[in-house]
Write a protein that holds these residues in place. Structure first.
Motif, mmCIF file in Angstrom:
data_model
loop_
_atom_site.group_PDB
_atom_site.id
_atom_site.type_symbol
_atom_site.label_atom_id
_atom_site.label_comp_id
_atom_site.label_asym_id
_atom_site.label_seq_id
_atom_site.Cartn_x
_atom_site.Cartn_y
_atom_site.Cartn_z
ATOM 1 N N THR A 88 8.257 15.757 30.309
ATOM 2 C CA THR A 88 7.126 15.333 29.157
ATOM 3 C C THR A 88 8.161 15.413 27.842
ATOM 4 O OG1 THR A 88 5.942 16.612 30.692
ATOM 5 C CG2 THR A 88 5.206 16.424 28.466
ATOM 6 N N ARG A 89 8.843 16.391 27.624
ATOM 7 C CA ARG A 89 9.612 16.383 26.479
ATOM 8 C C ARG A 89 10.339 15.239 26.048
ATOM 9 N NH1 ARG A 89 9.187 21.696 26.499
ATOM 10 N NH2 ARG A 89 10.646 22.143 28.194
ATOM 11 N N LEU B 210 2.319 16.810 18.358
ATOM 12 C CA LEU B 210 3.085 17.285 19.670
ATOM 13 C C LEU B 210 4.199 17.661 19.411
ATOM 14 C CD1 LEU B 210 1.416 15.108 22.397
ATOM 15 C CD2 LEU B 210 0.632 17.127 21.919
ATOM 16 N N GLU C 256 8.990 18.956 35.305
ATOM 17 C CA GLU C 256 8.019 18.512 34.806
ATOM 18 C C GLU C 256 7.818 18.454 33.158
ATOM 19 O OE1 GLU C 256 5.052 16.916 35.891
ATOM 20 O OE2 GLU C 256 4.126 16.673 34.025
ATOM 21 N N GLY C 257 8.225 19.603 32.678
ATOM 22 C CA GLY C 257 8.227 20.233 31.338
ATOM 23 C C GLY C 257 9.159 19.184 30.644
ATOM 24 N N ARG D 257 9.623 12.160 27.357
ATOM 25 C CA ARG D 257 8.604 11.023 27.085
ATOM 26 C C ARG D 257 8.428 11.363 25.582
ATOM 27 N NH1 ARG D 257 6.063 12.411 31.978
ATOM 28 N NH2 ARG D 257 4.286 13.656 30.884
ATOM 29 N N LEU D 258 8.255 12.450 25.179
ATOM 30 C CA LEU D 258 7.610 12.656 23.826
ATOM 31 C C LEU D 258 8.636 12.302 22.769
ATOM 32 C CD1 LEU D 258 5.524 13.908 21.657
ATOM 33 C CD2 LEU D 258 6.427 16.047 22.136
ATOM 34 N N VAL E 264 7.242 8.901 33.997
ATOM 35 C CA VAL E 264 5.939 9.448 34.476
ATOM 36 C C VAL E 264 5.917 9.414 36.178
ATOM 37 C CG1 VAL E 264 4.795 8.668 32.612
ATOM 38 C CG2 VAL E 264 4.966 6.963 34.491
#
Lengths: 709, 243
Positions: B89-90, B121, B85-86, B92-93, B65
């Motif tokens: 995020t992926r 998600l 950024e994307g 993290r997911l 993050v």
């Protein structure tokens, strides 16, 4: 999808925010629905008012004319051109399957004289003198003498107030003449030379009493029979329609009451109407003003009463007022000083005792009116025409604007217009030569026919109506030619005879259609779309190479027609303002809720929600709000419109009546209203969501950790 | 408990010489200085240190993050400094699980939906599969009976159990927990630690920050941070001595 679920849950959870935003959206949707239905209904009913009373769907005017046609008038724009081949045009256009009728027209205004009471009385006196009826002469003469006395008194009062220097010489001389006529010696010598006295009174005194009797009337000169049939809003009130093909004038009932009726009586009527609406004399300033006028303008009554009538009225007023006052001026003053308690009684008494003894209307059905116009060449023309009755446009009888038109026959209109083409003149000359009719001394003939006013006419511009009638329709020649012959053969006393002939002369359709007109109204068949009708008419104009320009009723009615546009603009503006306010408030409230949800959004981002997914969540939320609250607003608006659409909304003033095309206003929502309102609400919501959504997108996953340190 | 031995498998987290600076106006504050660290699968590691020592900053870098100012942060084999950024995020997911000090559940969703959220998600499982997986986890953390309660209707311990289930639902390579017991009373905190330890024994790698000595005592390995520096180099076998 979970995002919709979250959005819905959020809406339910944040009740205050949802209530504020929702309330605004409902209001916005409601406003659009109400506004649209109001405007479209006004548009529809106003178009009916205008189209079916005088404009028709399409108006034709000469192509390339300097001014655009403006039915409801526009100062200084009278050069709208001429249509010469109306008969041909009418035939061609009426052949179109979309067209119901074509009506020739010319709109103008003129000064009309009618009902100068002194004139009327002097004529009566002259008749009595001629008949040698000494008793009648005495009665009328005393009335005239009193009128002169009142006039003298009034002028003296006037003299006291106004600046002598500013009076014109004519005026000064007039005052001197009236004073002279008010001397006993003038009346003592009346019997010695009644005609000389009468001439003095007619020429010098009567004109000083003029003014009140002068009316400015706007009229449409038309084929009255066709007009009556084509414009279904037209209906007679008093009298009869002008017989087909004949000359005549019809006064709009509204104008008739407002301008032609006796002023005192009219004011009493207005007070009565106002009281019926619930007003009180004690508290209504306008009513008080009318009462004040009635009291100060007592002359309007006393002037008209001869001795016998004066005695009757005096007795009645003394009885009503419980007084022995003998001065009529004071009696009328006191009588007109009405209050909420005695108004109805005095109103009834006025109509029972006073009204039958005065001229209640300056021009009465069957009277000959004198119309003074300025012809296109600039000289004054005067025509006399019979007043057949009054009419109204159905549903619009109380509307000032719809009351704007009176109706005049086309032939008289052409006389007033004084327009003749070179071709026509040549043709007439040729026909005259062929048929052996002698050249008329037009200048003197006109003077004899229509009185002094026409004396200034120049020879080439006068309309050769009788001759033309003779020329164009040989079968009518004897009828048309004979009055002409009489007129030339016996100058003097024959003027009236000629006028009678002219009055009852029936013109053929060819004659009516054959002359010049200034515009023409096209009435389309029911259910023909205006745009389609316009296209067809324009195509025909092109095909036939007519020198015409077609205007739809909206364009032709000028500012009045554009009125809907103005209301649209006003509504659009208020909707815009409401939307702007909504935008700011919704935006603000969403920003607040975004800030509140920062950690939640940060958590979602940390867990793995992409930015666009956050954006999507906000958009879904906005969308759901817009749909739900927009629908509520639409439903509410629709119900209100449906309610009033069914029961109607009372149009309580002239303007409303004009707009609504009748005494009640029935709003209706156009079919596209609901989708438009929904889309507008949606757009506003989405726009106001953009910034908060952008803020939300910018929230980093770090926000989830913020209170962790 | 799996031990990180010399024959260690590929580490899940690899930090080498990581600096993290924050700009506070004109002043630059160093939150982390020359931090190097490796976390192997199966560890139950605590980052300990006083407030402001850089625990959360370190956790944020590992949690993708935040990004390092200098140095290399490799998580699940990916150099986070090179990811968009994307992609972060992926990452993290799919590779990380988060447990927050304040639980951070979505207030408008019930326990089941909160746990299901990352699966939605991910869009990998269908409804039935998701339900099975979610209920399985809710059973495991002991709050299956509260599946349809919203966070507002749950106690702090129950909420944190939901949060743990949410963190585990995607089979993450590592679960990051930022002071997971700070907002809980000591009894509940102990229960949560017991649960996390049990899950660790079943194979989940945990890395959490704390300044609670009681929690530190339960850790398999302790990384001590003072003023942004690791002061006690984790000696290979120093952990689990108090377990």
């Amino acid at each position: 999808m979970i995002l919709i679920h979250i959005a819905l849950r959020n809406l339910l959870t944040h009740k205050i925010k949802s209530a504020i935003v929702g309330g605004l959206l409902v209001f916005a949707a409601l406003l659009i629905i109400l506004g649209l239905s109001l405007i479209s209904s006004i548009d529809t009913s106003m178009s009916k008012s205008i189209v079916n009373s005088v404009a028709g769907h399409i108006q034709l005017q000469e192509k390339g004319a300097k001014d655009e046609l403006s039915i409801f008038g526009q100062m200084g724009s009278n050069e709208i051109g001429y249509i010469h081949n109306f008969a041909e045009i009418r035939k061609a256009i009426e052949a179109l399957p979309e067209v119901a009728a074509v009506v020739p027209m010319g709109i103008d205004s003129s000064i009309v004289f009618g009902g100068n009471v002194l004139d009327v009385k002097l004529e009566a006196l002259r008749n009595a003198v001629k008949a040698g009826d000494a008793k009648q002469v005495d009665i009328v003469r005393r009335h005239v003498r009193r009128m002169v006395a009142l006039l003298d008194e009034e002028l003296k009062n006037l003299k006291g107030f106004s600046d002598q220097e500013k009076m014109s010489d004519d005026m000064k001389q007039g005052v001197i003449d009236v004073t002279a006529a008010n001397q006993p010696v003038f009346w003592d010598s009346f019997d010695q030379d009644p005609f000389a006295h009468l001439e003095f009174l007619e020429n010098k005194i009567a004109k000083m009493a003029i003014g009140e009797d002068m009316l400015m009337l706007r009229y449409v000169g038309t084929d009255t029979e066709r007009f009556r049939k084509v414009f279904d809003r037209f209906e007679m009130v008093d009298g009869t329609p002008i017989p087909p093909g004949q000359r005549g004038f019809l006064i709009n009932k509204f104008t008739y009451e407002e301008q032609v009726k006796h002023k005192t009586a009219r004011r009493l009527d207005k007070i009565k109407d106002r009281l019926a609406e619930g007003a009180k004399i004690a508290t209504d300033d306008e009513i008080k003003q009318w009462i004040k006028l009635n009291r100060t303008q007592y002359k309007e009554i006393t002037f008209q009463l001869d001795d016998a009538a004066t005695a009757d009225v005096k007795a009645a007023l003394q009885d009503e007022l419980q007084t022995k006052e003998a001065d009529m001026a004071k009696l009328v003053d006191a009588f007109m000083d009405v209050n909420d308690g005695n108004f109805q009684k005095r109103y009834d008494l006025f109509y029972k005792v006073v009204a039958p003894r005065i001229r209640l209307y300056g021009i009465r059905v069957g009277d000959i009116m004198t119309i003074n116009g300025f012809s296109q060449s600039g000289y004054a023309t005067t025509v006399n025409v019979k007043m057949y009755g009054t009419f109204r446009f159905h549903g619009l009888d109380r509307s000032t604007m719809a009351g704007a038109f009176n109706v005049l026959d086309l032939m008289t209109y052409r006389d007033l217009l004084g327009y003749m083409t070179a071709d026509k003149k040549a043709e007439i000359a040729k026909l005259q030569a062929q048929s052996g009719i002698k050249e008329l001394k037009r200048d003197t003939a006109e003077a004899e026919l229509f009185g002094d006013g026409a004396g200034e006419q120049v020879e080439d511009a006068s309309d050769a109506t009788p001759a033309q009638a003779a020329a164009v329709t040989p079968t009518d020649a004897p009828a048309a030619a004979s009055p002409t012959a009489v007129a030339t053969a016996t100058p003097g006393g024959s003027a009236k005879l000629f006028a009678k002939e002219l009055e009852s002369h029936v013109y053929s359709q060819d004659e009516l259609d054959g002359g010049v007109v200034r515009s023409a109204a096209i009435m389309l068949k029911p259910d023909v779309d205006l745009k389609v009708g316009m296209a067809k008419v324009n195509a025909l104009i092109d095909e036939k190479k007519f020198a015409l320009k077609a205007l739809d009723w909206r364009a032709a009615s000028g500012l009045v027609g554009n009125f809907v546009g103005v209301i649209y603009a006003v509504l659009a503006f208020s909707i815009f303002v409401i939307f702007l306010v909504s935008l700011v408030i919704i935006n603000n409230s969403l920003v607040m809720s975004t800030l509140e949800r920062t950690r939640e959004i940060g958590t979602m981002r940390a867990i793995g929600a992409q930015r666009w997914e956050i954006l999507l969540m906000f958009m879904v939320e906005a969308f759901v709000m817009a749909i739900v609250f927009g629908a509520i607003g639409c439903a509410l608006g629709y119900s209100i419109v449906a309610y009033f659409g069914h029961f109607g909304l009372l149009a309580n003033n002239d303007f409303m009546i004009f707009l609504s095309g009748g005494p009640r206003f029935y709003p209706a929502l156009p079919g596209w209203g609901l989708p438009v309102a929904m889309i507008a609400v949606l757009i506003v919501t989405l726009i106001s969501t953009l910034y908060p959504a952008w803020l939300a997108m910018r929230i980093t996953p770090l926000a989830a950790m913020q209170d962790s340190e | 408990m799996h031990m990180a031995t010399t024959s260690a498998p590929q580490p899940i987290v690899h930090l080498s010489h990581v600096d993290k600076d924050y700009k506070l106006g004109a002043v630059t504050v160093s939150a982390l200085k020359q931090v190097s660290l490796e976390i192997a699968p199966g560890e139950f590691t605590v980052i300990a240190g006083p407030s402001g020592s850089g625990k959360t900053t370190l956790l944020n870098l590992i949690g993708c993050v935040d990004v390092a100012t200098r140095g290399e942060v490799v998580v699940a084999g990916q150099d986070t400094g090179k990811l968009s950024e994307g992609d972060l995020t992926r990452l993290r997911l799919n590779a990380l699980g988060f447990i927050f000090q304040s639980f951070n559940l979505v207030g408008v969703l019930d326990a089941f939906q909160n746990v299901e959220f990352p699966l939605l998600l991910q869009k990998k499982l269908n409804g039935a599969q998701r339900k099975e997986r979610v209920m399985d986890l809710l059973h495991k953390v002991g709050i299956a009976d509260y599946a349809h309660h919203r966070p507002g209707e749950l106690s702090g311990g129950q909420r944190q159990r939901v949060a743990i289930a949410r963190a585990l639902v995607t089979y993450p390579r590592i679960v990051l927990a930022d002071e997971p017991t700070a907002n809980l009373d000591s009894v509940t905190g102990t229960q949560i630690l017991d649960l996390m330890q049990e899950l660790n024994r079943e194979g989940t790698t945990f890395l959490f920050s704390t300044h609670d000595p009681h929690v530190v005592s339960r850790a398999g390995r302790v990384v001590r941070l003072v003023d942004g520096r690791i002061v006690t180099e984790p000696d290979e076998q120093s952990q689990s001595s108090h377990a």
